[in-house]
Design an enzyme around this catalytic site. Sequence first.
Site, PDB file in Angstrom:
ATOM      1  N   GLU A  46       7.533   5.196  -6.552  1.00  0.00           N
ATOM      2  CA  GLU A  46       6.295   4.564  -6.108  1.00  0.00           C
ATOM      3  C   GLU A  46       5.703   3.694  -7.224  1.00  0.00           C
ATOM      4  OE1 GLU A  46       2.047   6.281  -4.273  1.00  0.00           O
ATOM      5  OE2 GLU A  46       3.487   7.624  -5.264  1.00  0.00           O
ATOM      6  N   LYS A 115       2.146   2.603   2.174  1.00  0.00           N
ATOM      7  CA  LYS A 115       1.762   4.015   2.178  1.00  0.00           C
ATOM      8  C   LYS A 115       0.677   4.221   3.215  1.00  0.00           C
ATOM      9  CE  LYS A 115       0.805   7.710  -1.184  1.00  0.00           C
ATOM     10  NZ  LYS A 115       0.654   7.973  -2.630  1.00  0.00           N
ATOM     11  N   CYS A 169       5.403   9.081  -1.125  1.00  0.00           N
ATOM     12  CA  CYS A 169       4.796  10.260  -1.752  1.00  0.00           C
ATOM     13  C   CYS A 169       3.961  11.114  -0.800  1.00  0.00           C
ATOM     14  CB  CYS A 169       3.974   9.830  -2.968  1.00  0.00           C
ATOM     15  SG  CYS A 169       3.706  11.199  -4.141  1.00  0.00           S
TER      16      CYS A 169
END
Length: 633
Positions: A46, A115, A169
């Site tokens: 990330e 994300k 994540c």
Amino acid sequence: MNDGFLKIAAATPEIRVADCRYNLESVWSLMQECEKRGVAAAAFPELCLTGYTCGDLFRDRTLISGAESALAELLARSQRLNLLTLVGLPAAVGADLYNCAAVFCRGELLGLVPKTNLPNYTEFYEARYFTPGPDYRQATLCGREVPLGRDLVFRCGSVPGFSVGAEICEDLWVPCPPSVHLAQSGATVIFNLSASDEIIGKASYRRDLVRMQSGHLVCAYCYADAGEGESSTDLIYAGHSVIAENGTVLAESEQFTTGLTTADVDLERLSQERLRMTTWRNEGAAHEIEFSIEMPEFKLERKFPATPFVPDDVRDLAERCEMILNLQAAGLKTRLRHTGSKCAVIGVSGGLDSTLALLVVARAFDLLGMDHKGILAVTMPGFGTTGRTRGNAQKLAEFLNARFLEVPIGDSVSRHFQDIGHDPENRDVTYENAQARERTQVLMDLANQHGGLVIGTGDLSELALGWATYNGDIMSMYGVNCSIPKTLVRHLVHHAAVTGPEELRALLEDVLDTPVSPELLPPEENGEIAQKTEHIVGPYELHDFFLYYMMRFGFTPGKIYRMALSAFEGRYDGATVKKWLGEFYRRFFTNQFKRSALPDGPKVGSVSLSQRGDWRMPSDASAALWSKEIERL
């Protein structure tokens, strides 16, 4: 494609916070290593082009532009690179800043996956900088208009079954991760670009999270974690990358290391598993983007256990054995209680299968609080019975305080030969099967005489090969070993040996050392067993390997053959594996009629041949397709 296998990688580069040029070179170095090692797809952590820990620098246009320039340079360099790459960076789109995975291949930017779930608690404060990802929109980055959305699936037109989804994540740590929708939209490989800081106990939780998500989604899940170079102002990043497939961890990096973590994922196995599960649903609602790569040449590093029914870990094996014994005993307990039977009749030969079955019967009687004198252990010596096996059968029955009965069958079978006009010197299948059927008749009549149940002792491997006499030892009133392969039977008896008293251990170890045999042909002159099963039908460890991958995943004979060569390297050559593979398929197809008449028995593992449960097959199905493939090997 190499039998459906594909090499993927989680890459952890060493970075410098806010130094996009340095990070670009670090990423590019690992991308080149990926190509050298035959990796088809790789994910980087990330925000790795900037560093995850840039803080308020994410509001600075210089940093955002630097990340975009670094990505543009990667696109230019990768035009001839045969690799699908996912790299993390911040991407400005209008008034929004997204924490994105840039997905590209051969210099083409395929899409941006933002994300969705931005953590803003404890040490995390991503909502300070980023906007949650939308379902879908168009974005301009590196001078190109590309799709941006959380529901993008990247499908490889040149490699069957290779479809990629991505999440970032925290997306994995929420109750309903985006990867659920991506998998149901066809993604077989999910990449997670992560910057997960390390605290005590988090690594094991992360590992389990990745492993279980791969199992839930029947996919390969590749978690690429940030490590060396992220700021240590308040947090530590350990680069803990994990690759799992359908509930099993295939590869895991050492913490506090950088570089590649690779694994060979089996796309064919994933596709077969999804086909098998009628509860699997393909929604097909994602935006699909096609790309193409040439299947890289790579050395298959994946290891295949030679005994897939048996866990490698000693502790897991002990737990598995205890659980299986309890499952067998619980099934028999229920059947005895339902029928009101106070007696269990079992033929004991001193071999592995009947030994295991007798131990299970004793355990079931203990669960019911019943006296072991209700167990009638019957040995029926015939033309091939040796003193060693007969003696072990009696010793075990006496040790368990069961009733022991000897019923010699030689005279009865000889009279039968006279009745049907069979020459006893002709040691053919009639000579052998007449003994098996005589023994079954004795057991059935004793059960009627004592108001009991005949307990079957035959195992899964014998049922697969048809190594059982129809209307003989294949028949019983309840078969406790019917879903346990021979390789596992051996470990169950060994477990009983090492967990039991010393007297029992010595006895069971001698049973384990005895060659597997039906003892239907006369022994050698020195009294040793003459008829050894594995000399006739082949090694059980090979047959159990074939059975597992044929039934569990529907693999082709060719793939199973090549997997067996790897699993049994140094033990069996190609000619031997091919010979017994052909014998396995021949026997499996021609003996289905026996399995169609199986009595009840408990399923204890993922493979079962019960015609009422896992396996429904016509008795006259042809093996021609499978045989022809084996001939071509």
